[in-house]
Write a protein that holds these residues in place. Sequence first.
Motif, PDB file in Angstrom:
ATOM      1  N   ALA A  98       0.254 -46.865 -12.902  1.00 24.89           N
ATOM      2  CA  ALA A  98      -1.085 -47.185 -13.086  1.00 24.89           C
ATOM      3  C   ALA A  98      -1.218 -48.649 -12.730  1.00 24.89           C
ATOM      4  CB  ALA A  98      -1.690 -46.767 -14.450  1.00 24.89           C
ATOM      5  N   ILE A  99      -2.541 -49.121 -12.301  1.00 25.49           N
ATOM      6  CA  ILE A  99      -2.664 -50.408 -12.516  1.00 25.49           C
ATOM      7  C   ILE A  99      -2.900 -51.184 -13.852  1.00 25.49           C
ATOM      8  CG2 ILE A  99      -4.355 -52.211 -11.633  1.00 25.49           C
ATOM      9  CD1 ILE A  99      -4.865 -50.310  -9.220  1.00 25.49           C
ATOM     10  N   THR A 100      -1.844 -51.950 -14.267  1.00 25.09           N
ATOM     11  CA  THR A 100      -2.128 -52.436 -15.681  1.00 25.09           C
ATOM     12  C   THR A 100      -2.550 -54.012 -15.583  1.00 25.09           C
ATOM     13  OG1 THR A 100       0.212 -53.225 -15.251  1.00 25.09           O
ATOM     14  CG2 THR A 100      -0.026 -51.086 -16.224  1.00 25.09           C
ATOM     15  N   LYS A 143       2.458 -50.448 -12.623  1.00 29.79           N
ATOM     16  CA  LYS A 143       3.510 -50.288 -13.715  1.00 29.79           C
ATOM     17  C   LYS A 143       3.682 -48.800 -13.849  1.00 29.79           C
ATOM     18  CE  LYS A 143       4.481 -52.432 -17.299  1.00 29.79           C
ATOM     19  NZ  LYS A 143       4.308 -53.197 -18.519  1.00 29.79           N
TER      20      LYS A 143
END
Lengths: 487, 454, 297
Positions: free
Chosen positions: A43-45, A31
């Motif tokens: 970033a990977i959320t 996101k």
Amino acid sequence: MGTSNLEIVQSVGIDIGTSTTQFVVSRLTVKNVAPGSLVPRFAITDKEVRYKSDIHFTPIDSNNRVDADKIFALIRSEFSRAGVSPETIDTGAVIITGETAKKENARSISGKVAGFAGDFVVATAGGKLESIIAGKGSGASDLSRRDYATVANIDIGGGTANVGIFKNGKALDSCCINVGGRLLQVDQSTGRVISVSEPMKSILEDIDLGLRPGERVSLEILGRICRRMSMVILECLGTGELSALAEQLLMTAPLRLDYDIDRVMVSGGVADHVYAPASSMAITDATRYGDIGPLFGMELARLFQARKVPMAEPTETIRATVIGAGAQTVDVSGSTILADDAVLPFKNIPVAIPFSDTLPGDETAIAKGVAQSIDNFYENDSLDKIAIGLTGNQYLSFKEIQVLARGLLKGLDPVIRAGFPVIIVLEADIGKVLGQSMKAVNGQMNIVCVDQLLVTEGDYVDIGKSIAGGTVVPVVIKSLVFETKQI
Amino acid sequence: MNLRSKINNQIFTFKSVTDVLAKANNEKSGDALVGLAAETATERVAAKLCLSKLQLKDIYENPVIPYEEDEVTRIIYDDVNTAIYKKICNWTVSELREYILSSKSTQNELLNISRGLTSEMIAAVAKLMSSMDLVYASKKIKVAGHCNTTIGLPGTLSFRNQPNHPTDNVEGVLASLKEGLSFGCGDAVLGLNPVEDNVENFERVMMAIVGVKEKYEIPTQCCILAHVTTQMQAAKNGVPVDLMFQSIAGTESANKAFGISAAMLQEAREIALKLGTSTGPNVMYFETGQGSEISLDCHHGVDEMTLEARTYGVGRRYSPFMVNNVSGFIGPETIYTGKEVLRADLEDLFMGKLHGLPMGIAPCYTNHMKADQDDQEMGTMLCAMAGANFFMGVSGGDDCMLNYQDTSFHDDASIREILSLRPAPEFEKWLEKMGIMENGKLTDRAGDPSIFDK
Amino acid sequence: MDNQIEKDIVESVLAKLLEQGILNPSAKATPATEAATGSTVDTDSEPVTLEPMDFIGIENPNNLEALKVMRKSTPARILMGRAGARQRTASLLNFQADHAAAVDAVFKDVSDEFLAEHNLFKVRTIVKDKDEYLMKPELGKKLSDETKREILDKGDKGKQVQIIVVDGLSSTSIEANIADVMPALIQGLETQGITVAKPFFIQYGRVGVMDEVAPLMACDVIVQFIGERPGLITADSMSAYMAYRPDHNTVEAERTVISNIHRGGTPPAEAGAHLATVVKKMIDNKVSGVKLAELMR
């Protein structure tokens, strides 16, 4: 702006270990985490495990090698049971761990399995990487962040114990020890030894025991073996001096131990017997998997209790590594980067670090350093793809970036002439301007210039095809992957 | 009704009640910007003189924005108690002022006549008051509110813990939150201004703050200051909502620009009571500020102080738990100097209290105003003397997300000590349990956010 | 991993703060000003400086490790400790120094030397001075006829992109960022074959001033660099507002904005490169603002 704000990345994790092979499918949410009017920042959320396979025994052929064909079939059936088509997998990792990684054909398996899913990433994990992956999968990394504590995760499988040390969510140190639940195989029905692994011979020698296949073995003997292995782990965690045996069984450098360990967590197949230890165990229980894993777990728990080792419970035990592999290895770089999608993905690109501290200020010195670092990798061999890693977060003005761009291109000249793309991995947030500056010099080259990633000498990187409208690439940085000492 | 006054041998003629109200206002850059302000010091006093002689019914009969045209006017007039109004409608504004200041008038009397006053009458009387008049009168009224806990009891002073972060990073938010708690700040509310206003982010940060509240069993309320529509949706999704926050203004068009209406506020209150997690009965949290209507170009030719009073007229309909005034936040086009902010803060505190509202103040400023932290601290001390229910608490006085300066955690603890005021009773017990406060004083442990870790 | 990125942002902001401490006026005092303060001044010794912003001033903390992690998690003024209930001297002075920097950013003008060095000619909106600029925002959006003639005279009409530099609420941010952001933007535009008009500077300007400039210069896209209202964390932050063929009918939703351009936020050179991509999309799609964002979704 100008990009989609949310992407789902489907990731697969496959762990082919000494004893077991496992498979998981995860969904990672990538996101834009930058609020409002800021330059987007992906970033990977969120990480969600969507499918966990059963735990399969790793197929071994008659020559005591991992059976690549059976593994291939097993994974194919798991894809179909998961209801996932390999083509829809965006990324992930196949980790070949423990004793299996030593077997001669380990790389051919990884090659064969990778063929499955096009673009996803495959790694033959060494002990260091495996320690870190397992500690992320077991929850040790999260615990260290949550409690501001230094947490040691010991992932004990069939052949190895991988120790990862985490502080504030970051891997601090690691080591790999050649002890595990399947180093001695015992037939449950007869109580006779089936096979004795090489490291087990060293352990037996240390406690003055000789055991050969076919020999009947008592619970008391097995207990002594397990206690000795447990003691080796404790020695490696810094309790007392390292014995000669421990030194021998260490497959990596020992832990630095320039820190205090606050909590210890155990994951891996042996962990279930650590956290739910039986007060006593009949030999038929101890050998119910045809090895000594359950007994090892019980003895380790007893020893840790006696020595008052502060324990923490893992969120995953036997699946720690596979979950770590599926969900924890991937990072993203974006969204101000420059990446020519035509040349992606890349796998296993070695990273050269030309400058250990600050960048030289002039073009010639930069070119010289870059050329030298490439030479170090490829000496007289034929050139291949290489990534230049630039560490440090010093502020660079536009003028300094121009100098850097020209210096890099000059230093990379042989690589460019050989037809390979320019691959730059930066710590500082200047990927796009540096990429554009290189393009301004030579618009014909393929350039992949990613930033806000920290690489070190000896790392290998995988860079996937871009997502989120071309603004972000998934990246796996494999630190010290191939450094495991072979014994 | 006489709209002419003579002062220093000059005769001044004012166009309307609205004009008198505007010109009687103390100097504010916003009134000058839209051409409503008195042009000379003498004209200003002449307007005050004229205003002092107006009867309350003159103001009642000449609403600054017609009843038919504006929802806010309708709220104000519909909520006036006519029996009380009739008793006092022949008073002049001057008589109202002296009644308020009279030693015989206490909270009971004042809250009673409050029901018969329109917001414009309250603005009018405040325009005839000096700074100390405003403090003296404000001190008489202290209206408490109950959500999960009670704030605004006599002898207490509470604070909103405002742990804002430039990217809503939860770890960073909690660091500031714990720092504030360790200074005794947070009995009014644990309240974050989110960077991103959407339901998903609302839930993420709310759960983090609620997590701390539950883990340490903190007797207080939690609020994420998103738009009221976001909060309603979150409540419907089952996210805990103790308090419904909304910025409100003094004209229908300004409220429209805020994306709200009376019906929406009513709905928000009903949702908070039906789906919210707090005890109540006061479940609304409003923020207001002089000049918001001017900066939105929705002022209808009315001065910013009168519009601020009308804002309180809106607020009181919904029985809020807290009303916070942020006049210093709006900007130099409405309030330019430290002196203007100080005056506005005192006016607003008084006007809110006379509306019967549980008032707090954020004596704040932005960096493009001619004000500094000394003005801010003076504002805090004066408003505390005047009996504000609460202030904000911002780490180091600097809000690193909204980029303005407000009351700091240090100031919160200091002002309690200076005026011998105590936290809300339940919260004080909690502070004692945590070893942060003893006998109303900070302990050695206070001011260290790591007391919440291991 | 998002936490990691957040941390990096915060760390870089903190690094910037440290740097500001070093660059504090008291530390940067020139020999000339020192000489003016008296003959007994010892000019050989190092000047005193502010306390670093990452200093943890809490006495005997319960968990120092936790505080170190907290320190990296937010640029908020936490962990400063206390003197009674008040601030320690060092943190009080830090606050005042940062407020001073913010005030100076607003009330000082961009210097003529700076404009000359970057080849920017200077014009002014109809605002007469800083007080009027701050109290009457509308005036900062308007140019007199005489000024318009001057712009036409000195600038180039009819290029695809017009860059304007506007002081806005922080002259400091203009002086801190333009040298890196502008050439990166121009390089990015030119390598994509986009023509760029001669940039110029507008004093006492607001965002809306672009609506006067674009029709005048007959450009497709305006890129307006403007100083943001300073906070105490940084006074150097600048925004870039962009719009496709803006004019007097343009509404705010038709503008695209990239904010937080400064060393501790998006570094200016990288921001310039990013803006070049955004401008290209505007030209290709003939649209800006919310509509462009929706198109890209």
